[in-house]
Design a protein around this motif. Sequence first.
Motif, PDB file in Angstrom:
ATOM      1  N   ALA A 185      64.782  65.519   8.071  1.00  0.00           N
ATOM      2  CA  ALA A 185      63.637  65.053   8.793  1.00  0.00           C
ATOM      3  C   ALA A 185      63.078  63.457   8.013  1.00  0.00           C
ATOM      4  CB  ALA A 185      62.707  65.752   9.352  1.00  0.00           C
ATOM      5  N   ARG A 212      63.051  69.303  16.452  1.00  0.00           N
ATOM      6  CA  ARG A 212      62.183  68.833  16.380  1.00  0.00           C
ATOM      7  C   ARG A 212      61.442  67.261  17.437  1.00  0.00           C
ATOM      8  NH1 ARG A 212      59.820  68.753   9.836  1.00  0.00           N
ATOM      9  NH2 ARG A 212      59.944  71.107   9.826  1.00  0.00           N
ATOM     10  N   ARG A 234      64.301  71.833   6.940  1.00  0.00           N
ATOM     11  CA  ARG A 234      64.007  70.739   7.657  1.00  0.00           C
ATOM     12  C   ARG A 234      63.065  69.615   7.747  1.00  0.00           C
ATOM     13  NH1 ARG A 234      68.537  72.259  11.012  1.00  0.00           N
ATOM     14  NH2 ARG A 234      68.553  74.122  11.737  1.00  0.00           N
ATOM     15  N   GLU A 245      62.543  76.657   7.714  1.00  0.00           N
ATOM     16  CA  GLU A 245      61.538  75.835   7.238  1.00  0.00           C
ATOM     17  C   GLU A 245      61.371  74.247   6.331  1.00  0.00           C
ATOM     18  OE1 GLU A 245      58.416  73.722   9.863  1.00  0.00           O
ATOM     19  OE2 GLU A 245      59.470  75.126  10.144  1.00  0.00           O
TER      20      GLU A 245
END
Length: 241
Positions: free
Chosen positions: A111, A134, A107, A104
């Motif tokens: 992003a 996402r 990610r 997580e």
Amino acid sequence: RSRPLFAGGFEWEDPTEEFDQGVENPFKNEAKEDDMQIDPARLLAPRLSGVNLYFVGMMGCGKTTVGDAVARRMGSYSFLDTDSIIESVTKKTIPELFADDGEETFRDIEAQVLDQVHAFVRSVVSTGGGIVCRNANWSKLQSGIVVWLNVEPELIMERIRGTDRPLLQGQDPLGKLKALSEERAVRYAQADVKIDVTAGMDTNSTVALVIKELHNFIDDNPPMWKKAKSKAQEEGLDWVQ
């Protein structure tokens, strides 16, 4: 430099001269690449008008190798790899990030990197396999042209054998890879261009197919100003009075 024109009281420059430069699809007349005097990759840049290319697909599908080769052949586009940027910024390898901070957190960083990269122009960008998971990332990817390198899981396993892939740890890496591929397929399928890469294709043949399909995609999806110009000409109207 293009000639200044006037429309509605404002000075502007004809986008035909500024961007398109009269460049057409070199494959339009079914010419073979070996017979072309100019590398068709060099003709992509004026047709793209600065729009970025984003490569997506599963780990081991060749996004970095193919993306870098495409950028080199284009000449005027830079190459960026989101995983390499992440490793440079965090001072950790991708496996270390997964082990120390979890997927997580990775990610989240991914992003943030994409948020910065998508603001660039004239770039070929290789992305991580899970970047499509996402929704917010998709909105950024779709600011450019998305190319999906589709490779069967069995072929990917042959390519990545002996490498450290955090998401494939355990007793059945092929099973995990197939599950991930199925899970992400609906996302990858939203790409603008799909390239099916088979066992008999090397980097050069894959790059050649990418370049050809990008030219075809541009033909099928002309910019709005070009559609308006074509419509005006069909109706017997002058594009510029």
